[in-house]
Motif scaffolding. Structure first.
Motif, PDB file in Angstrom:
ATOM      1  N   CYS A 186       0.834  -1.211   0.000  1.00 34.97           N
ATOM      2  CA  CYS A 186       0.000   0.000   0.000  1.00 34.97           C
ATOM      3  C   CYS A 186       0.868   1.261   0.000  1.00 34.97           C
ATOM      4  O   CYS A 186       2.038   1.240   0.377  1.00 34.97           O
ATOM      5  CB  CYS A 186      -0.921  -0.005   1.207  1.00 34.97           C
ATOM      6  SG  CYS A 186      -0.047   0.389   2.723  1.00 34.97           S
ATOM      7  N   THR A 233      -0.142  -3.086  12.890  1.00 38.00           N
ATOM      8  CA  THR A 233      -1.456  -2.766  12.345  1.00 38.00           C
ATOM      9  C   THR A 233      -1.888  -3.757  11.281  1.00 38.00           C
ATOM     10  O   THR A 233      -3.053  -4.146  11.202  1.00 38.00           O
ATOM     11  CB  THR A 233      -1.411  -1.345  11.739  1.00 38.00           C
ATOM     12  OG1 THR A 233      -1.022  -0.449  12.759  1.00 38.00           O
ATOM     13  CG2 THR A 233      -2.737  -0.926  11.152  1.00 38.00           C
ATOM     14  N   VAL A 285      -8.965   5.044   4.975  1.00 43.32           N
ATOM     15  CA  VAL A 285      -7.808   5.051   5.868  1.00 43.32           C
ATOM     16  C   VAL A 285      -7.501   6.450   6.392  1.00 43.32           C
ATOM     17  O   VAL A 285      -7.319   6.655   7.580  1.00 43.32           O
ATOM     18  CB  VAL A 285      -6.578   4.443   5.154  1.00 43.32           C
ATOM     19  CG1 VAL A 285      -5.315   4.586   6.004  1.00 43.32           C
ATOM     20  CG2 VAL A 285      -6.837   2.968   4.872  1.00 43.32           C
ATOM     21  N   PHE A 344      -4.230  -1.758  -2.489  1.00 38.20           N
ATOM     22  CA  PHE A 344      -3.476  -2.811  -1.787  1.00 38.20           C
ATOM     23  C   PHE A 344      -3.606  -2.728  -0.265  1.00 38.20           C
ATOM     24  O   PHE A 344      -2.800  -3.323   0.447  1.00 38.20           O
ATOM     25  CB  PHE A 344      -1.995  -2.809  -2.184  1.00 38.20           C
ATOM     26  CG  PHE A 344      -1.777  -2.918  -3.667  1.00 38.20           C
ATOM     27  CD1 PHE A 344      -2.192  -4.043  -4.367  1.00 38.20           C
ATOM     28  CD2 PHE A 344      -1.188  -1.874  -4.377  1.00 38.20           C
ATOM     29  CE1 PHE A 344      -2.020  -4.134  -5.736  1.00 38.20           C
ATOM     30  CE2 PHE A 344      -1.012  -1.957  -5.752  1.00 38.20           C
ATOM     31  CZ  PHE A 344      -1.425  -3.098  -6.431  1.00 38.20           C
ATOM     32  N   CYS A 345      -4.587  -1.986   0.214  1.00 36.06           N
ATOM     33  CA  CYS A 345      -4.849  -1.989   1.660  1.00 36.06           C
ATOM     34  C   CYS A 345      -5.779  -3.175   1.939  1.00 36.06           C
ATOM     35  O   CYS A 345      -6.997  -3.063   1.843  1.00 36.06           O
ATOM     36  CB  CYS A 345      -5.507  -0.680   2.100  1.00 36.06           C
ATOM     37  SG  CYS A 345      -6.021  -0.753   3.828  1.00 36.06           S
ATOM     38  N   ASP A 346      -5.184  -4.306   2.270  1.00 37.33           N
ATOM     39  CA  ASP A 346      -5.982  -5.523   2.446  1.00 37.33           C
ATOM     40  C   ASP A 346      -7.071  -5.407   3.510  1.00 37.33           C
ATOM     41  O   ASP A 346      -8.201  -5.840   3.277  1.00 37.33           O
ATOM     42  CB  ASP A 346      -5.067  -6.716   2.768  1.00 37.33           C
ATOM     43  CG  ASP A 346      -4.260  -7.133   1.554  1.00 37.33           C
ATOM     44  OD1 ASP A 346      -4.571  -6.657   0.447  1.00 37.33           O
ATOM     45  OD2 ASP A 346      -3.307  -7.919   1.713  1.00 37.33           O
TER      46      ASP A 346
HETATM   47  S1  SF4 Z   1      -2.417  -1.856   4.404  1.00 31.03           S
HETATM   48 FE1  SF4 Z   1      -4.017  -0.378   4.906  1.00 31.03          FE
HETATM   49  S2  SF4 Z   1      -4.024  -0.331   7.131  1.00 31.03           S
HETATM   50 FE2  SF4 Z   1      -2.046  -1.196   6.516  1.00 31.03          FE
HETATM   51  S3  SF4 Z   1      -0.686   0.580   6.389  1.00 31.03           S
HETATM   52 FE3  SF4 Z   1      -1.504   0.206   4.373  1.00 31.03          FE
HETATM   53  S4  SF4 Z   1      -3.228   1.611   4.207  1.00 31.03           S
HETATM   54 FE4  SF4 Z   1      -2.739   1.379   6.400  1.00 31.03          FE
END
Ligand code: SF4
Length: 369
Positions: free
Chosen positions: A66, A92, A229, A316-318
Motif C-alpha cells: 500500500c 497494524t 484510511v 493494496f490496503c488488504d
Molecule cells: S495496508 Fe491499509 S491499514 Fe495497513 S498501512 Fe496500508 S493503508 Fe494502512
C-alpha cells in the motif's frame, strides 16, 4: 499557534527537541499509546502520507504494497528521518509489519525500532492481559533506551491530555455533523491531523479555537460520510469543497476510528489505557465484524442525515479491501448511496477520479436514486 497558522512539521520537531529536550519518535500507523510517550517526554510524530516522490522503495518492497507503507519507507530511504530518535511500529497490518522488518533488520538506520503488538481478538481476559503487557513492555523499553524513569504523575497528566483532546475532537465532529462548523473539509482535517505531530499542549488550543468557528454554512452543503484510511490526498478534500460536499462524519482509520470514548472512573493508568483501547470504534485492522461495520456506517449516516458514503480506499490496503464488496452491497441494500474510489495518495488527483466524484455529487445533490 492558530488553526490557520499551524507550524511546519520539521521546524516544529526541531524546536521541540531544542526547547523542551524532547526525544522524537517516528510512529507508523495506526493505534499506539501516545500517552505513554508523552509521559516520558517523547514526542510521537506520525508517518502516514509524506509527500515524497516514489523511487527507492521499489528495491525493497513488491509493487503490491500500500501507498502508506511505501511512502513511510521512502521517507526513511530518502534520508528525511535524520532528526528522529527512533521509530515505533504498531502491528497494524502485514504491510506495516513488512516495513518494520526491513527498517529494523536490513536498513541499518542506526536508530532504534520499538514495536507495539496488538491483540487480534476483541475483548477477552486474555486479550486485555496481552494488551496491558504490551503497554508495560513498551514503556519499559522506552525508559531503558532514553534513560527515563517511571513518573506516574506524568502518566496521569498525559491521560488527561488525551481525554481533553478526544473530548474536543468529539465536539468538533458533533458540530460538523450538525452543519454548525463554518470551516472547509480541508481546514477541518488539517487541524485534526496536526495532532499527528503537535504536542497536546499545542494541539489543544488549536482545537479549542476551531470549536469557536461555529456558524451556519451558507448555503448548506450536501453531507456525506467518508470512509477509508485517511483524509488524503489534500486535492481530494479540496475537490469535495469545490463540489459543496461536507464530510459530516467519517469512518477513517486515521481519524474517528482512533477516537476514544470517555473514560470511566479513574484508576490505574495502565488499566485506563487498556479500557480505552478496547472501547475504540470498530475497524477492520482490529478484526471487527462486517455487521459491526455496517451498523456503524448506518449510524453515522443516520445521525448526520448524510446523502451517501464515499469510500476512499488506498490500493493494496488488504484490511479495507477485504470488507469493501460486502459492505457496499449491504449499504446499498439499506438504501444508502455509495461511491468507491480506489486511488493512491499522490498530490494530484486523476481526471478519472475527479469525474467520478463529480458525478456522485450531482447524483446525491439532485436526490436521484
Ligand atoms: S495496508 Fe491499509 S491499514 Fe495497513 S498501512 Fe496500508 S493503508 Fe494502512
Amino acid at each position: 499557534m492558530t488553526p490557520t497558522d499551524l507550524p511546519e512539521r520539521k521546524a516544529y520537531l526541531l524546536h521541540q527537541k531544542a526547547e523542551h529536550q524532547r526525544n522524537v519518535l517516528g510512529v507508523f500507523p495506526a493505534v499506539y499509546p501516545r500517552e505513554i510517550l508523552w509521559s516520558l517526554n517523547i514526542l510521537p510524530v506520525e508517518i502516514w502520507d509524506p509527500p515524497v516522490p516514489i523511487g527507492r522503495s521499489a528495491a525493497h518492497v513488491p509493487p503490491n504494497i500500500c501507498d502508506v507503507a511505501r511512502r513511510g519507507l521512502e521517507l526513511i530511504l530518502q534520508g528525511h528521518c535524520g532528526d528522529l530518535d527512533g521509530f515505533l511500529f504498531p502491528h497494524t497490518c502485514d504491510s506495516i509489519q513488512n516495513v518494520a522488518s526491513i527498517v529494523n533488520d536490513y536498513l541499518g538506520t542506526g536508530k532504534p525500532s520499538f514495536f507495539f503488538h496488538l491483540p487480534r481478538e476483541s475483548e477477552s481476559r486474555a486479550a486485555r492481559a496481552f494488551y496491558r503487557l504490551q503497554l508495560e513492555s513498551l514503556s519499559s523499553a522506552l525508559r531503558k533506551h532514553f534513560h527515563r524513569s517511571l513518573d506516574t504523575g506524568m502518566l496521569v497528566e498525559s491521560l488527561q491530555w488525551g481525554q481533553r483532546i478526544d473530548a474536543a475532537i468529539r465536539t468538533l465532529y458533533e458540530l460538523r455533523g450538525q452543519d454548525r462548523l463554518d470551516v472547509s473539509n480541508s481546514r477541518f482535517y488539517s487541524v485534526l491531523r496536526a495532532g499527528e505531530y503537535l504536542h497536546p499542549s499545542d494541539h489543544l488550543p488549536c482545537l479549542a479555537q476551531l470549536i469557536e468557528t461555529t456558524g451556519s454554512a451558507k448555503p448548506p452543503k450536501t453531507p456525506v460520510v467518508l470512509s477509508g484510511v485517511l483524509p488524503s490526498p489534500p486535492a481530494f478534500l479540496s475537490l469535495l469543497d469545490e463540489l459543496d460536499l461536507r464530510v459530516a462524519a467519517d469512518d477513517l482509520l486515521n481519524c474517528s476510528r482512533r477516537l476514544q470514548v470517555p473514560d470511566g472512573p479513574a484508576g490505574n493508568p495502565y488499566e485506563a489505557l487498556t479500557d480505552r483501547y478496547f472501547r475504540l470504534p470498530v475497524c477492520p485492522t482490529r478484526n471487527s465484524t462486517l455487521a459491526q461495520r455496517v451498523n456503524r456506517l448506518l449510524s453515522l449516516v443516520g445521525s448526520t442525515r448524510a446523502a451517501g458514503v464515499i469510500f476512499y480506499v488506498v490500493p493494496f490496503c488488504d484490511p479495507e479491501l477485504f470488507d469493501l464488496p460486502p459492505l457496499v452491497a449491504e449499504l446499498k441494500k439499506q438504501g444508502v448511496r455509495t461511491l468507491v474510489v480506489e486511488a493512491g495518495l499522490n498530490r494530484q488527483l486523476s481526471g478519472q477520479v475527479a469525474v467520478r466524484v463529480e458525478a456522485f455529487a450531482e447524483m446525491i445533490g439532485s436526490g436521484a436514486a
